[in-house]
Each structure stands twice: as structure tokens, then as C-alpha cells.
Design an enzyme around this catalytic site. Structure first.
Site, PDB file in Angstrom:
ATOM      1  N   ASN A 132       0.824  -1.209   0.000  1.00 48.25           N
ATOM      2  CA  ASN A 132       0.000   0.000   0.000  1.00 48.25           C
ATOM      3  C   ASN A 132       0.858   1.259   0.000  1.00 48.25           C
ATOM      4  OD1 ASN A 132      -2.480  -1.383   0.252  1.00 48.25           O
ATOM      5  ND2 ASN A 132      -2.299  -1.425   2.488  1.00 48.25           N
ATOM      6  N   ASP A 154       0.881   4.528   2.106  1.00 45.29           N
ATOM      7  CA  ASP A 154       0.347   5.040   3.360  1.00 45.29           C
ATOM      8  C   ASP A 154       0.234   6.561   3.286  1.00 45.29           C
ATOM      9  OD1 ASP A 154       0.218   2.536   4.423  1.00 45.29           O
ATOM     10  OD2 ASP A 154       1.785   2.820   5.926  1.00 45.29           O
ATOM     11  N   GLY A 186       2.110  -6.510   4.197  1.00 48.05           N
ATOM     12  CA  GLY A 186       3.045  -7.398   3.521  1.00 48.05           C
ATOM     13  C   GLY A 186       4.370  -6.723   3.224  1.00 48.05           C
ATOM     14  N   ASN A 204       5.574  -3.982   4.558  1.00 53.62           N
ATOM     15  CA  ASN A 204       6.250  -3.623   5.807  1.00 53.62           C
ATOM     16  C   ASN A 204       7.043  -4.801   6.355  1.00 53.62           C
ATOM     17  OD1 ASN A 204       5.002  -1.137   5.645  1.00 53.62           O
ATOM     18  ND2 ASN A 204       3.547  -1.519   7.295  1.00 53.62           N
ATOM     19  N   GLU A 258      -4.437  -9.168   4.832  1.00 54.21           N
ATOM     20  CA  GLU A 258      -4.864  -8.061   3.976  1.00 54.21           C
ATOM     21  C   GLU A 258      -4.942  -8.514   2.525  1.00 54.21           C
ATOM     22  OE1 GLU A 258      -3.667  -3.926   6.266  1.00 54.21           O
ATOM     23  OE2 GLU A 258      -2.283  -4.687   4.765  1.00 54.21           O
ATOM     24  N   ASN A 312      -2.322 -10.066  17.964  1.00 55.68           N
ATOM     25  CA  ASN A 312      -2.257  -9.259  19.180  1.00 55.68           C
ATOM     26  C   ASN A 312      -3.321  -9.759  20.161  1.00 55.68           C
ATOM     27  OD1 ASN A 312      -4.764  -8.039  18.499  1.00 55.68           O
ATOM     28  ND2 ASN A 312      -3.752  -6.329  17.464  1.00 55.68           N
ATOM     29  N   GLY A 372       4.453  -6.755  26.694  1.00 58.99           N
ATOM     30  CA  GLY A 372       5.334  -7.699  26.030  1.00 58.99           C
ATOM     31  C   GLY A 372       4.605  -8.709  25.164  1.00 58.99           C
ATOM     32  N   ASP A 408       4.236  -5.221  12.438  1.00 55.82           N
ATOM     33  CA  ASP A 408       4.837  -5.854  11.261  1.00 55.82           C
ATOM     34  C   ASP A 408       6.313  -6.158  11.491  1.00 55.82           C
ATOM     35  OD1 ASP A 408       2.437  -5.752   9.831  1.00 55.82           O
ATOM     36  OD2 ASP A 408       2.826  -3.694   9.182  1.00 55.82           O
ATOM     37  N   ALA A 434      10.833  -0.191  16.292  1.00 53.53           N
ATOM     38  CA  ALA A 434       9.892   0.282  15.289  1.00 53.53           C
ATOM     39  C   ALA A 434       8.968   1.358  15.853  1.00 53.53           C
ATOM     40  CB  ALA A 434       9.066  -0.890  14.758  1.00 53.53           C
TER      41      ALA A 434
END
Length: 279
Positions: A14, A16, A44, A46, A137, A178, A202, A230, A260
Site C-alpha cells: 500500500n 500510506d 506485507g 512492511n 490483507e 495481538n 510484552g 509488522d 519500530a
């Protein structure tokens, strides 16, 4: 890693479009004073970029439009050493993510999939020694096809949260989610190996629903949370597929995720994975 891991990333690419504002807007509210940033993204892409920067030998399997954005996205991937020979040119425009990020790094995201709906495995072969990482995605039938065809290590980042076919849950060597996604996908309790991230608390690794490893988050000032998950996925997949013990790979992935978070870009600058491994 003495020999770079061969990794195929199958997923979204994508552009962004990120508006950085003091706070996120409420429903129906307009927030002024924003700053617009246009950069490379897509879960993907990323993950492919992060894995390449961490030291893996990466190829990207995805799709862009026959437009300037598509050419730009390919060039961005190639610039960090990602092989784009299997990035096809679709009929739709290159995908776009519309992102709002506030001063604390929290975000709201709307994705227009565009050419990502045309990702295909037609003509793509997977070597037995090649690891594969995919996200949600892209179309679920492509993910299901990976479960049938991939001969090597298969990792699935089940985000955005969608029900996974039973065959995918049974086949995957690693599923990464997550805390919210884990709660929404109860079938993952029976998966072979699941990594769950808990933000500031964590991450943990489960095998058959039983915790086998845990790692604390690294405390750091937050600039942007968009690419953190990612980067974590890329690091954990590269670590585990390379044979690094689970507890060390999980700790390194948490450290990469923190690096990150401290970077305002969706595709953060990262060192090689060895730099993040615990002493």
C-alpha cells in the site's frame, strides 16, 4: 544467522497517507493542524522490508496497480534488497491506507485494498528450505492455498482479525496475533504455536494453548505504532525459522518492535536481528 534465511512474504502493498495530528478525531469531528506524510506501507511490504533489514533474503509476492504508485512501491522494496519478480501488476490501482496518528502514537486506519485483491500464487513455486510469511490483507483463498502448497516453515500474521480455515490453523508453524485478535479467534487455542503481543506488557508464545515462553516489552518513547506489529512479525518469523530458541527469538522480536515504535515511519530503519538478541 550465518546463512541468511530465505523468506517469501505474501501480502499487501500500500501507499500510506498519514495525517499526524495532536489527537484522533471523534466521530463526525474535523481536526485541523495536521501534517500529511506519504510513504510506502502495507502489512506485507512492511514485513518484507523489516525482514530484509534484519538480514533475511526476501522476495515479495503481491500486487500493485499499473500506476506511478505501483512503480514507486516496487522501487522502495528493491531499494532494501527485496526481490519483486513475483509482484504482479493488477487491473486495480495500487492499494492505499488512510492513517491518522496522534501525538501519543495511537492511530486510526482505513484501507482501500485496490490491487491487493488481485494477489495470486499462479506461477509461484516455494522451495522446501524457504520460509513463508503471510497476513490477512489479501484474499483468504490465497492464504488457504499457501497452507496446501508451502513445503517449508509457514507463519501467518492473522491481522486484521478474520476467522482462519481449520486447515490453515492446523498447517501453520506459527500464527502471530495481538491480544484483541487472540480473543476474537478462539480456534487459535488449538494451534501448533501462537505468538500473542500485549503492547506494553510484552509478548507470549503458546503451544496448543499452553504458554511456553514470555518476553517483556522494551520501554521506549512512542513515535508511531503503525509498523511495530509488522516489524515484530518479521523478527519472530526470521528468528524461529532460523532455529533460534523460542525465548530468545521472542525477546528479540519485542526489541525490534520497540525500535519500530520509536521510528515515525511505517517501514522503520532496523539493524540486523543479531543486534536485538538478548546477551
Amino acid at each position: 544467522m550465518t546463512t541468511p534465511l530465505a523468506l517469501a512474504v505474501v501480502g499487501s502493498i500500500n501507499v500510506d497517507l498519514t495525517a499526524r495530528t495532536e489527537r484522533l478525531p471523534e466521530p463526525g469531528e474535523t481536526i485541523g493542524g495536521g501534517r500529511l506524510v506519504r510513504e510506502a506501507g502495507g502489512k506485507g511490504a512492511n514485513q518484507a522490508v523489516a525482514a530484509s533489514r534484519l538480514g533475511a533474503r526476501v522476495r515479495m509476492i503481491g500486487a500493485t496497480g499499473a500506476d506511478l504508485d505501483g512503480s514507486w512501491m516496487r522501487a522502495e522494496l528493491e531499494a532494501v534488497g527485496v526481490d519483486v519478480a513475483d509482484v504482479r501488476t493488477g487491473h486495480e490501482a495500487t492499494g492505499v491506507a488512510l492513517i491518522v496518528v496522534d501525538a501519543a502514537g495511537e492511530n486510526q486506519i482505513a484501507v482501500c485494498e485496490g490491487a491487493n485483491a488481485e494477489v495470486s500464487l499462479d506461477g509461484v513455486e516455494f522451495a522446501a528450505e524457504e520460509a513463508v510469511l503471510a497476513q490477512l490483507e489479501i484474499r483468504m483463498d490465497v492464504v488457504a492455498e499457501l497452507a496446501r502448497r508451502v513445503r517449508g516453515y509457514l507463519a501467518i500474521n492473522a491481522a486484521p482479525a478474520r476467522e482462519l480455515p481449520e486447515a490453515v490453523v492446523e498447517r501453520a508453524d506459527l500464527i502471530i496475533v495481538n491480544e484483541t485478535e487472540y480473543a476474537l479467534l478462539p480456534a487459535l487455542r488449538a494451534a501448533r504455536r501462537v505468538a500473542v503481543t500485549y503492547g506494553a506488557d510484552g509478548a507470549k508464545l503458546f503451544e496448543g494453548g499452553i504458554e511456553v515462553a514470555a518476553a517483556p516489552a522494551v520501554k521506549i518513547e512512542v513515535a508511531n505504532t503503525v509498523g511495530a506489529g509488522d516489524a515484530f512479525c518479521a523478527a519472530l518469523t526470521v528468528g524461529l525459522a532460523s532455529g533460534i530458541p523460542a525465548d530468545r527469538a521472542l525477546a528479540a522480536a519485542c526489541a525490534v518492535g520497540a525500535a519500530a515504535v520509536a521510528d515515525p515511519r511505517s517501514q522503520p530503519r532496523l539493524a540486523t536481528l543479531e543486534r536485538y538478541l538478548p546477551a
